[in-house]
Design a protein around this motif. Structure first.
Motif, PDB file in Angstrom:
ATOM      1  N   ARG A  14       1.138  -1.342   0.312  1.00 12.96           N
ATOM      2  CA  ARG A  14       0.463  -0.056  -0.518  1.00 12.96           C
ATOM      3  C   ARG A  14       0.700   0.985   0.334  1.00 12.96           C
ATOM      4  O   ARG A  14       0.885   2.320  -0.694  1.00 12.96           O
ATOM      5  N   TYR A  19      -1.009   4.923  -1.795  1.00 12.51           N
ATOM      6  CA  TYR A  19      -2.422   4.655  -1.100  1.00 12.51           C
ATOM      7  C   TYR A  19      -2.284   4.863   0.796  1.00 12.51           C
ATOM      8  O   TYR A  19      -1.746   4.696   0.981  1.00 12.51           O
ATOM      9  N   GLN A  21      -4.248   4.785   4.361  1.00 13.77           N
ATOM     10  CA  GLN A  21      -6.009   3.328   4.715  1.00 13.77           C
ATOM     11  C   GLN A  21      -7.133   3.673   3.709  1.00 13.77           C
ATOM     12  O   GLN A  21      -7.652   2.684   3.326  1.00 13.77           O
ATOM     13  N   VAL A  22      -7.836   4.854   3.766  1.00 15.04           N
ATOM     14  CA  VAL A  22      -8.211   5.436   3.377  1.00 15.04           C
ATOM     15  C   VAL A  22      -9.403   4.927   2.258  1.00 15.04           C
ATOM     16  O   VAL A  22     -10.412   4.680   1.335  1.00 15.04           O
ATOM     17  N   GLU A  23      -7.845   5.184   1.768  1.00 17.61           N
ATOM     18  CA  GLU A  23      -8.161   5.247   0.029  1.00 17.61           C
ATOM     19  C   GLU A  23      -8.113   3.712  -0.766  1.00 17.61           C
ATOM     20  O   GLU A  23      -9.169   3.884  -1.599  1.00 17.61           O
ATOM     21  N   GLY A  25      -9.004   1.574   1.203  1.00 18.83           N
ATOM     22  CA  GLY A  25     -10.359   0.827   1.626  1.00 18.83           C
ATOM     23  C   GLY A  25     -11.533   1.322   0.873  1.00 18.83           C
ATOM     24  O   GLY A  25     -12.554   0.310   0.128  1.00 18.83           O
ATOM     25  N   ASP A  26     -11.712   2.689  -0.189  1.00 18.69           N
ATOM     26  CA  ASP A  26     -12.527   2.912  -0.495  1.00 18.69           C
ATOM     27  C   ASP A  26     -11.850   2.293  -2.413  1.00 18.69           C
ATOM     28  O   ASP A  26     -13.387   1.644  -2.923  1.00 18.69           O
ATOM     29  N   LEU A  27     -10.999   1.462  -2.878  1.00 21.01           N
ATOM     30  CA  LEU A  27     -10.690   1.204  -4.028  1.00 21.01           C
ATOM     31  C   LEU A  27     -11.809  -0.259  -3.971  1.00 21.01           C
ATOM     32  O   LEU A  27     -12.293  -0.682  -4.968  1.00 21.01           O
ATOM     33  N   GLY A  29     -14.027  -1.124  -1.768  1.00 20.65           N
ATOM     34  CA  GLY A  29     -15.337  -1.070  -1.660  1.00 20.65           C
ATOM     35  C   GLY A  29     -15.073  -1.484   0.581  1.00 20.65           C
ATOM     36  O   GLY A  29     -16.781  -2.022   0.639  1.00 20.65           O
ATOM     37  N   THR A  31     -14.099  -0.584   5.127  1.00 21.73           N
ATOM     38  CA  THR A  31     -12.936   0.590   5.096  1.00 21.73           C
ATOM     39  C   THR A  31     -11.690   0.604   6.030  1.00 21.73           C
ATOM     40  O   THR A  31     -11.752   0.180   5.623  1.00 21.73           O
ATOM     41  N   ASN A  32     -12.495   1.692   6.508  1.00 27.07           N
ATOM     42  CA  ASN A  32     -10.282   2.619   6.722  1.00 27.07           C
ATOM     43  C   ASN A  32      -9.930   1.382   7.912  1.00 27.07           C
ATOM     44  O   ASN A  32      -8.813   0.889   8.251  1.00 27.07           O
TER      45      ASN A  32
END
Length: 294
Positions: A14, A19, A21-23, A25-27, A29, A31-32
């Protein structure tokens, strides 16, 4: 399969990709917090997201499963993937069972509390509550044994939960001692106990019960979602709940002022002995598991 190694591999990949952790997680689907648990080795990525995780981070599925970028043979990779699927299926079943047991236990404690604090029980309920506390602790120990040893054992959060439980038990006992001193020094009539002092103490016992039950539910929720369905280990919280119920029941069924001091001590001793036995057995379980792992 090593969750710690897999977590380190995901974290390094990562960071290499740039990236957060939030980004990530968004990729994917998720949570961070899920990403954070993977990287810490607290949990393993679900099989359903491993393929996408592999694509996003440009690492092979077999590397994620094994936690190493070496060149394992195909048979080893397949074996580890199958093992991961079985492990996650086991974790899901454990979460389902743990959630069900927790809901039943919380519901049972609410029913007991309803009868204890409203004065709708007789002297026999003290025995039932004593046995119920032992059964509840036994269920928690069984859940701990089946869950194995996890990283959160002895962490700051667990200590806070236990401090709340111990403090609540001490508060209940001090209240009853203070009540005893009032009775002995001023010779308060029995009817005044029930109508005035008893009601004040009963309200405080209800507050202690609700506080500890709420904290217990919160801890169970965290354990189920963060630590793969492991049941709560804060035996002091459960003991504080039952201790408050036993004292409330005792106040409502009090018929002899001269036996007040004796029953205060008996209830406290019984509750503490059951709780200490639970902690001792829990310690033996951890020690056995640690020795087995070594």
């Amino acid at each position: 399969m090593d969750k710690q190694k897999t977590g380190e591999l995901i974290k390094s990949a990562r960071i290499k990709k740039g990236y957060t952790q939030v980004e990530l997680g968004d990729l994917l689907g998720v949570t961070n917090k899920a990403i954070s648990r993977w990287e810490k080795g607290d949990s393993f990525p679900d099989i359903s997201v491993i393929e996408e995780l592999s694509r996003v981070l440009d690492i092979r599925i077999q590397d994620i499963v094994i936690g190493d970028v070496t060149e394992p043979d195909s048979e080893t990779a397949v074996t580890e993937v199958v093992r991961a699927v079985k492990l996650q299926d086991k974790v899901k079943k454990r979460k389902f069972i743990s959630s069900g047991v927790s809901c039943i236990a919380a519901g049972y404690m609410l029913v007991c509390g309803w009868y204890s604090f409203r004065g709708q029980a007789d002297n026999s309920i003290l025995g039932y509550l004593t046995v119920s506390l032992a059964i509840m602790i036994a269920i928690m120990l069984a859940g701990e044994k089946s869950g194995g040893v996890h990283m959160h054992n002895g962490n700051a959060g667990g200590r806070v939960y236990n401090i709340i439980g111990f403090a609540s038990m001490g508060y209940c006992f001090i209240m009853m001692i203070a009540c005893s001193c009032i009775f002995n020094n001023h010779e308060v009539d029995l009817w005044k106990i029930a109508r005035y002092i008893g009601k004040i103490i009963n309200v405080q016992l209800i507050i202690v019960f609700v506080l500890n039950l709420a904290v217990l539910v919160i801890q169970d929720y965290i354990n189920e979602h963060k630590y793969e369905g492991v049941m709560s280990e804060a035996y002091s919280l459960v003991t504080a709940c039952f201790m408050s119920m036993m004292y409330a029941c005792f106040l409502h069924t009090l018929s002899d002022i001269h036996s007040f001091n004796k029953y205060i001590m008996i209830i406290a001793v019984v509750a503490v002995i059951e709780m200490l036995a639970a902690y001792f057995i829990s310690f033996r379980i951890k020690k056995h598991n640690w020795s087995f792992e070594k």
